[in-house]
Motif scaffolding. Structure first.
Motif, short mmCIF file in Angstrom:
data_model
loop_
_atom_site.label_atom_id
_atom_site.label_comp_id
_atom_site.label_asym_id
_atom_site.label_seq_id
_atom_site.Cartn_x
_atom_site.Cartn_y
_atom_site.Cartn_z
N PHE A 101 85.35 70.67 44.25
CA PHE A 101 84.22 71.56 43.96
C PHE A 101 84.52 72.40 42.73
CE2 PHE A 101 83.66 70.79 48.56
CZ PHE A 101 82.33 70.40 48.59
N LYS A 102 85.79 72.82 42.60
CA LYS A 102 86.18 73.64 41.44
C LYS A 102 86.10 72.80 40.15
CE LYS A 102 89.36 76.55 44.11
NZ LYS A 102 90.76 77.01 44.27
N VAL A 103 86.51 71.55 40.27
CA VAL A 103 86.45 70.68 39.10
C VAL A 103 85.00 70.47 38.69
CG1 VAL A 103 86.94 68.36 38.20
CG2 VAL A 103 88.61 69.50 39.67
N ALA A 104 84.13 70.22 39.68
CA ALA A 104 82.70 70.03 39.38
C ALA A 104 82.12 71.28 38.74
CB ALA A 104 81.95 69.69 40.66
N SER A 105 82.53 72.45 39.25
CA SER A 105 82.04 73.71 38.67
C SER A 105 82.52 73.87 37.24
CB SER A 105 82.52 74.88 39.53
OG SER A 105 82.17 76.11 38.94
N ALA A 106 83.79 73.51 36.98
CA ALA A 106 84.34 73.64 35.62
C ALA A 106 83.61 72.70 34.66
CB ALA A 106 85.83 73.34 35.63
N LEU A 107 83.32 71.47 35.13
CA LEU A 107 82.60 70.52 34.27
C LEU A 107 81.20 71.01 33.96
CD1 LEU A 107 83.68 67.10 35.88
CD2 LEU A 107 84.52 68.13 33.75
N ASN A 108 80.53 71.59 34.97
CA ASN A 108 79.19 72.12 34.74
C ASN A 108 79.22 73.28 33.75
OD1 ASN A 108 77.94 70.29 36.48
ND2 ASN A 108 78.29 71.60 38.29
N GLU A 109 80.25 74.12 33.86
CA GLU A 109 80.37 75.25 32.94
C GLU A 109 80.63 74.78 31.52
OE1 GLU A 109 80.53 79.18 31.49
OE2 GLU A 109 79.61 78.26 33.28
N LEU A 110 81.47 73.74 31.37
CA LEU A 110 81.72 73.18 30.04
C LEU A 110 80.44 72.62 29.45
CD1 LEU A 110 85.13 71.36 30.67
CD2 LEU A 110 84.78 73.38 29.24
N ASP A 111 79.64 71.99 30.32
CA ASP A 111 78.35 71.46 29.87
C ASP A 111 77.44 72.58 29.41
OD1 ASP A 111 76.23 69.73 29.40
OD2 ASP A 111 75.54 69.82 31.48
N ARG A 112 77.44 73.65 30.17
CA ARG A 112 76.59 74.79 29.81
C ARG A 112 77.00 75.41 28.48
NH1 ARG A 112 76.22 80.06 29.72
NH2 ARG A 112 78.43 80.34 30.19
N ARG A 113 78.30 75.38 28.18
CA ARG A 113 78.79 75.99 26.95
C ARG A 113 78.70 75.04 25.74
NH1 ARG A 113 84.20 79.44 28.74
NH2 ARG A 113 83.25 80.52 30.52
N GLY A 114 78.14 73.88 25.96
CA GLY A 114 77.92 72.98 24.84
C GLY A 114 79.15 72.23 24.38
N VAL A 115 80.00 71.81 25.33
CA VAL A 115 81.20 71.08 24.98
C VAL A 115 80.82 69.79 24.26
CG1 VAL A 115 81.34 69.77 27.15
CG2 VAL A 115 83.42 70.29 25.87
N GLY A 116 81.67 69.36 23.33
CA GLY A 116 81.38 68.14 22.59
C GLY A 116 81.80 66.89 23.35
N LYS A 117 83.03 66.92 23.89
CA LYS A 117 83.57 65.75 24.59
C LYS A 117 84.55 66.24 25.63
CE LYS A 117 84.12 61.15 24.77
NZ LYS A 117 83.03 60.19 24.98
N VAL A 118 84.49 65.63 26.82
CA VAL A 118 85.41 65.99 27.90
C VAL A 118 86.18 64.74 28.33
CG1 VAL A 118 85.64 66.87 30.25
CG2 VAL A 118 83.94 67.86 28.72
N PHE A 119 87.52 64.88 28.40
CA PHE A 119 88.36 63.84 28.96
C PHE A 119 88.93 64.37 30.27
CE2 PHE A 119 88.28 62.74 24.49
CZ PHE A 119 88.17 61.35 24.52
N LEU A 120 88.55 63.75 31.37
CA LEU A 120 89.02 64.17 32.68
C LEU A 120 90.32 63.43 32.97
CD1 LEU A 120 88.55 65.87 35.19
CD2 LEU A 120 87.15 64.02 36.12
N ASP A 121 91.45 64.12 32.71
CA ASP A 121 92.77 63.49 32.82
C ASP A 121 93.35 63.69 34.21
OD1 ASP A 121 95.02 62.12 32.13
OD2 ASP A 121 95.94 63.76 31.00
N VAL A 122 92.53 63.49 35.22
CA VAL A 122 92.94 63.52 36.62
C VAL A 122 92.20 62.39 37.32
CG1 VAL A 122 93.11 64.86 38.74
CG2 VAL A 122 93.20 66.04 36.54
N THR A 123 92.93 61.56 38.05
CA THR A 123 92.29 60.45 38.78
C THR A 123 91.94 60.89 40.19
OG1 THR A 123 94.46 59.58 39.43
CG2 THR A 123 93.48 58.71 37.41
N PHE A 124 90.73 60.56 40.62
CA PHE A 124 90.24 61.01 41.92
C PHE A 124 89.94 59.81 42.83
CE2 PHE A 124 89.27 64.50 39.08
CZ PHE A 124 89.61 65.62 39.83
#
Length: 573
Positions: A71-94
């Motif tokens: 849930f924290k990861v999802a929240s962090a990704l949403n926040e990055l989206d809100r801040r206009g991130v250019g590119k995200v690499f999720l370096d954790v396998t789920f």
């Protein structure tokens, strides 16, 4: 002789180069090169681009038995989206967890970012020589792009010095994580180097909890992620995720690929191979040996080449160029070993074993090395040397000669004297021949007293041959030795070698053979000087005098050839 020494040095260069190339072929010095690469990384101290931001988490995010972190990861990704991130690499396998709602929430956040998010699969070592690929479950990843970070692409120290633009796993090609960060394309079969010259403390790092506005109480973070590349992964506090990099032995695993991306962005992929650097240094050394006509010039060249290695290491570090220097350093050390061994052998060959004094050839080498063109060479001949040695014990033979040396050094205790057989030689800087002769006459007076050696009182006799130093020192040394051999205690204890052209010397060498030829053709003949009885005014007899008239050289002085006739047994003729 000078040319022979040059070829000897060049031969040592060749052998040192071949040995170093053989060591290069078996990667013998690679560990040393890696140590030098660590040094280069420390020297460089460059700032990264700042376009790649690492979002780190100190807690385990992908534990399937504790899915709350998703849930924290999802929240962090949403926040990055809100801040206009250019590119995200999720370096954790789920992998799938026990909480379907947590997996669904994370999947929604990934899907919402769309093409701006890329999932990182990690390849690790499995049992034996196998590899295992850890990947996010398809139910969570959806249609997101995937890249691979191959953790088996390391050397035996655990460092990732080279990475690939793409990796194959189970027949499928995946883009490399580092290349994806930089947005670079490259040949999958050609690796690229990783430049660790960027200071790790200057890489922008953002704690994941700072992206949780409710938990942090902040509306914004101190690092702007707008249009930036963000890598979200575990920090080095999470067990099992540490990766050694230069100047940071327990860096987060994501740092390797972040450095790879910064390397490709900066274009710091140039690499000077050990073979190339080795050939360059070998060529420079060969040129220095050919052009270095004096010992001083050669030693200056050696010092310059020795200093050039660390200078090259420093300059390439600042330019972001990796260089293999270990084989070049090994080449220089091997060459120095060859030269030291050669000099040691030469010293052994040039030292008299009984006396410990340098031999006459050492005097010759010194005159050549120091380019001595003035003064005189003096060769002292010990009379009755062989007969005296027959009566002395082995340990007293050297002492006998050293007693002579002590007396010869009466006027100059630091005089360098060279010994070989019954000859003792040295160089006199004085150019005035009469002064040298006067000094030698004084030395002869010192040898009037006998020498005490081995419990015996031994009468001594010494004579001197002298030659001026001009032209070829080796030839003049030989002339001084020849003059010493012509001496005798009774008649001519000091003999001065005649100077002449090279043709004169060669003519003198073949003088005995010429005597026989001259007598056969009548060039040597008698003239008669009458003896007159002054009372009767009549001829009482004649004095027969030999004369030699050479067609090319004219009249030859009897002083010049009578002695040779005596030695050759030609006086009867």
């Amino acid at each position: 002789r000078s040319s022979g020494r040059v070829f000897e040095r060049l031969r040592h260069v060749l052998w040192a180069g071949l040995i170093s190339l053989a060591l290069f072929a078996i990667t013998f010095f690679d560990p040393i090169d890696q140590f030098l690469w660590l040094t280069q990384s420390r020297i460089a101290d460059r700032s990264p681009s700042g376009d790649v931001i690492f979002v780190s988490s100190d807690e385990v995010l992908n534990d399937p038995d504790d899915p709350k972190a998703r849930f924290k990861v999802a929240s962090a990704l949403n926040e990055l989206d809100r801040r206009g991130v250019g590119k995200v690499f999720l370096d954790v396998t789920f992998p799938k967890s026990s909480d379907a709602q947590a997996d669904e929430e994370l999947a929604k956040a990934i899907a919402h970012l769309g093409p701006r998010i890329t999932l990182v699969d990690r390849v690790i070592s499995g049992p034996g020589l196998t590899k295992e690929r850890r990947a996010t479950a398809n139910s969570i990843a959806g249609g997101a792009d995937r890249v691979v970070s191959d953790q088996t692409d390391r050397n035996w120290f655990g460092f990732a010095w080279e990475l690939h633009h793409a990796y194959k796993y189970d027949g499928t090609a995946f883009r490399g994580f580092g290349s994806a960060i930089a947005g670079a394309q490259g040949d999958a079969n050609s690796p690229y180097i990783v430049d660790y010259g960027f200071a790790h403390l200057k890489i922008p790092i953002l704690a994941m909890q700072s992206l949780d506005r409710e938990a942090s109480g902040l509306s914004s973070s101190p690092i702007d992620v707008t249009s930036k590349v963000v890598v979200l992964g575990h920090s080095n506090r999470v067990a099992g995720t540490q990766q050694p990099i230069p100047m940071m032995i327990n860096a987060p695993a994501s740092f390797v690929d972040i450095y790879a991306g910064e390397t490709l962005k900066a274009g710091h992929t140039q690499y000077l191979s050990g073979a190339v650097v080795l050939c360059a240094f070998a060529s420079l050394l060969s040129a220095a040996l050919i052009l270095g006509t004096t010992r001083k010039r050669r030693w200056i060249s050696y010092v310059i080449l020795a200093l050039l290695a660390p200078i090259l290491l420093f300059v390439t570090a600042k330019l972001g160029i990796r260089v293999d220097l270990s084989y070049t350093v090994g080449f220089l050390i091997i060459f120095a070993g060859f030269r030291s061994r050669s000099r040691w052998k030469r010293r052994v060959e040039m030292v008299n074993g009984e006396t410990g004094l340098p031999k006459l050839r050492a005097l010759e080498a010194r005159l050549l090395r120091d380019n001595v063109c003035s003064g005189h060479i003096v060769i002292a001949r010990i009379q009755n040397y062989e007969r005296v040695l027959k009566t002395l014990k082995a340990e007293d033979k050297g002492k006998y000669v050293l007693k002579f040396v002590d007396r010869l050094r009466a006027a100059d205790p630091k005089l360098a004297i060279y010994s070989e057989g019954h000859h003792l030689g040295w160089h006199v800087a004085n150019d005035v021949t009469d002064d040298v002769i006067e000094h030698l006459e004084g030395l002869r007076a010192i040898f009037a007293a006998p020498i005490q050696v081995g419990g015996y009182s031994v009468d001594v006799g010494i004579t001197f041959g002298v030659a001026t130093v001009e032209g070829d020192p080796a030839a003049r040394l030989a002339a001084a030795v020849a003059a010493a051999e012509e001496t005798s205690e009774a008649h001519n204890p000091i003999t001065i070698s005649e100077t002449g052209s090279q043709s004169d010397l060669l003519w003198d060498i073949s003088l005995r053979a010429r005597i026989d030829e001259a007598m056969e053709v009548g060039e040597i003949y008698c003239v008669y000087q009458p003896k007159i009885d002054l009372v009767s005014k009549s001829v009482a007899g004649v004095e027969a005098l030999v004369r030699w008239h050479d067609p090319a050289r004219g009249f030859i002085s009897p002083v010049h050839f009578i002695q040779q006739c005596e030695k050759a047994g030609r006086m009867e003729h």
